[in-house]
Design a protein around this motif. Structure first.
Motif, mmCIF file in Angstrom:
data_model
loop_
_atom_site.group_PDB
_atom_site.id
_atom_site.type_symbol
_atom_site.label_atom_id
_atom_site.label_comp_id
_atom_site.label_asym_id
_atom_site.label_seq_id
_atom_site.Cartn_x
_atom_site.Cartn_y
_atom_site.Cartn_z
ATOM 1 N N ASN A 95 0.975 -1.115 0.005
ATOM 2 C CA ASN A 95 -0.004 0.090 0.048
ATOM 3 C C ASN A 95 0.999 1.180 -0.087
ATOM 4 N N PRO A 96 0.808 1.856 -1.151
ATOM 5 C CA PRO A 96 1.768 3.071 -1.053
ATOM 6 C C PRO A 96 1.438 4.229 -0.266
ATOM 7 N N LYS A 97 0.308 4.311 0.258
ATOM 8 C CA LYS A 97 -0.126 5.353 1.452
ATOM 9 C C LYS A 97 -0.974 4.784 2.494
ATOM 10 N N ASN A 98 -0.672 4.750 3.644
ATOM 11 C CA ASN A 98 -1.391 4.237 4.736
ATOM 12 C C ASN A 98 -1.428 5.398 5.967
ATOM 13 N N GLN A 99 -2.675 5.779 6.194
ATOM 14 C CA GLN A 99 -2.759 6.747 7.326
ATOM 15 C C GLN A 99 -3.458 6.067 8.383
ATOM 16 N N ILE A 100 -3.053 6.208 9.765
ATOM 17 C CA ILE A 100 -3.647 5.564 10.803
ATOM 18 C C ILE A 100 -3.855 6.676 11.918
ATOM 19 N N VAL A 101 -5.043 6.603 12.638
ATOM 20 C CA VAL A 101 -5.333 7.424 13.684
ATOM 21 C C VAL A 101 -4.608 6.681 15.011
ATOM 22 N N LEU A 102 -3.878 7.742 15.596
ATOM 23 C CA LEU A 102 -3.328 6.916 16.742
ATOM 24 C C LEU A 102 -3.691 7.422 18.107
ATOM 25 N N TRP A 103 -4.365 8.695 18.269
ATOM 26 C CA TRP A 103 -4.886 9.462 19.384
ATOM 27 C C TRP A 103 -5.843 10.408 19.017
ATOM 28 N N ASP A 104 -6.813 10.840 19.710
ATOM 29 C CA ASP A 104 -7.700 11.769 19.250
ATOM 30 C C ASP A 104 -8.441 12.441 20.792
ATOM 31 N N ARG A 105 -8.979 13.790 20.489
ATOM 32 C CA ARG A 105 -9.491 14.354 21.514
ATOM 33 C C ARG A 105 -10.560 15.168 21.121
ATOM 34 N N ILE A 106 -11.659 15.553 21.614
ATOM 35 C CA ILE A 106 -12.605 16.639 21.295
ATOM 36 C C ILE A 106 -12.339 17.839 22.318
ATOM 37 N N ILE A 107 -12.143 19.022 21.562
ATOM 38 C CA ILE A 107 -12.152 20.226 22.232
ATOM 39 C C ILE A 107 -13.182 20.883 22.116
ATOM 40 N N GLU A 108 -13.948 21.510 23.309
ATOM 41 C CA GLU A 108 -15.112 22.511 23.180
ATOM 42 C C GLU A 108 -14.746 23.874 23.083
ATOM 43 N N SER A 109 -15.805 24.597 22.719
ATOM 44 C CA SER A 109 -15.283 26.123 22.601
ATOM 45 C C SER A 109 -15.692 26.515 23.994
ATOM 46 N N THR A 110 -16.434 25.580 24.864
ATOM 47 C CA THR A 110 -16.976 26.146 26.236
ATOM 48 C C THR A 110 -15.606 25.964 27.290
ATOM 49 N N ASP A 111 -14.762 24.962 26.834
ATOM 50 C CA ASP A 111 -13.738 24.489 27.482
ATOM 51 C C ASP A 111 -12.904 25.787 28.079
ATOM 52 N N PRO A 112 -12.231 25.687 29.231
ATOM 53 C CA PRO A 112 -11.378 27.178 29.590
ATOM 54 C C PRO A 112 -10.118 27.154 28.538
ATOM 55 N N PRO A 113 -9.271 28.053 28.489
ATOM 56 C CA PRO A 113 -8.319 28.158 27.756
ATOM 57 C C PRO A 113 -7.276 27.228 28.108
ATOM 58 N N SER A 114 -7.011 26.768 29.199
ATOM 59 C CA SER A 114 -6.026 25.726 29.534
ATOM 60 C C SER A 114 -6.271 24.654 28.925
ATOM 61 N N LYS A 115 -7.449 24.069 28.457
ATOM 62 C CA LYS A 115 -7.853 22.852 28.167
ATOM 63 C C LYS A 115 -7.414 22.921 26.385
ATOM 64 N N LYS A 116 -7.351 24.142 25.725
ATOM 65 C CA LYS A 116 -7.194 24.342 24.633
ATOM 66 C C LYS A 116 -5.510 24.174 23.984
ATOM 67 N N ILE A 117 -4.982 23.981 25.142
ATOM 68 C CA ILE A 117 -3.443 23.964 24.789
ATOM 69 C C ILE A 117 -3.192 22.537 25.241
ATOM 70 N N LEU A 118 -2.563 21.683 24.149
ATOM 71 C CA LEU A 118 -2.349 20.345 24.542
ATOM 72 C C LEU A 118 -0.836 20.245 24.978
ATOM 73 N N ASP A 119 -0.419 20.390 25.989
ATOM 74 C CA ASP A 119 0.881 20.286 26.370
ATOM 75 C C ASP A 119 1.073 18.868 27.232
ATOM 76 N N GLU A 120 1.514 17.750 26.515
ATOM 77 C CA GLU A 120 1.603 16.645 27.330
ATOM 78 C C GLU A 120 2.955 15.752 26.959
ATOM 79 N N LYS A 121 3.435 14.970 27.641
ATOM 80 C CA LYS A 121 4.842 14.227 27.398
ATOM 81 C C LYS A 121 4.322 12.882 27.582
#
Length: 176
Positions: A95-121
């Protein structure tokens, strides 16, 4: 003289026409926003290769990654939520091109600003990197970020990391 039903019909359809016009104006207001306001992707790279195994005739890689991403610029008044996901892209002889989702998240507009920054190790993948065959060993994999804008009104549209900015790594030659 018009009856009550005729007058009620006129008022209801006038209201629906006004709602339609406002919805169209709302949808038009976001044209070009996705191109001008991209999320700030500072880091998205492999942290640790946990395992690469062959199970049931298919290769499966489990890994973790680091990310530091500010999704706030992707929001505007007409966005209800963003569906954010990390995609692994690779090529195999079959297969010349494979795309696989490894991780996902839903960010809502009502979330606080800190939830809109994805700083994870050391984020462990939600979904393993699984190939249709046994062709993952020694393959170059590219990690990139994609997101779907889900507006209050209007069409859904996708955004993705700019070409050439995604991080790459090579899977081991041997199973581990």
């Amino acid at each position: 003289m018009h009856t009550v039903w005729v007058r009620l019909n006129a008022v209801v359809f006038f209201g629906l026409t006004v709602l339609l016009c406002l919805s169209i104006l709302a949808a038009i207001s976001k044209i070009g926003h996705a191109r001008r306001y991209q999320p700030d992707i500072r880091t998205l790279e492999l942290n640790n290769m946990r395992s690469l195994k062959n199970h049931g005739g298919v290769d499966r890689a489990l890994l973790s990654f680091d990310m530091d991403i500010d999704m706030a610029p992707a929001f505007h008044w007409n966005i209800k939520q963003l569906f954010v996901y990390v995609v692994a892209t690779y090529a195999t002889p079959t297969n010349p091109k494979n795309q696989i989702v490894l991780w996902d998240r839903i960010i809502e507009s009502t979330d606080p600003p800190s939830k809109k920054i994805l700083d994870e190790k050391n984020v462990f993948v939600k979904y393993g990197l699984v190939d249709q065959g046994a062709e993952l060993r020694g393959t170059e994999v590219e990690l990139s970020l994609m997101w779907d804008h889900m507006p209050l009104t209007g069409v859904l549209y996708m955004g993705e990391q700019k070409q050439g900015t995604a991080s790459k790594f090579v899977l081991p030659e041997e199973y581990k």
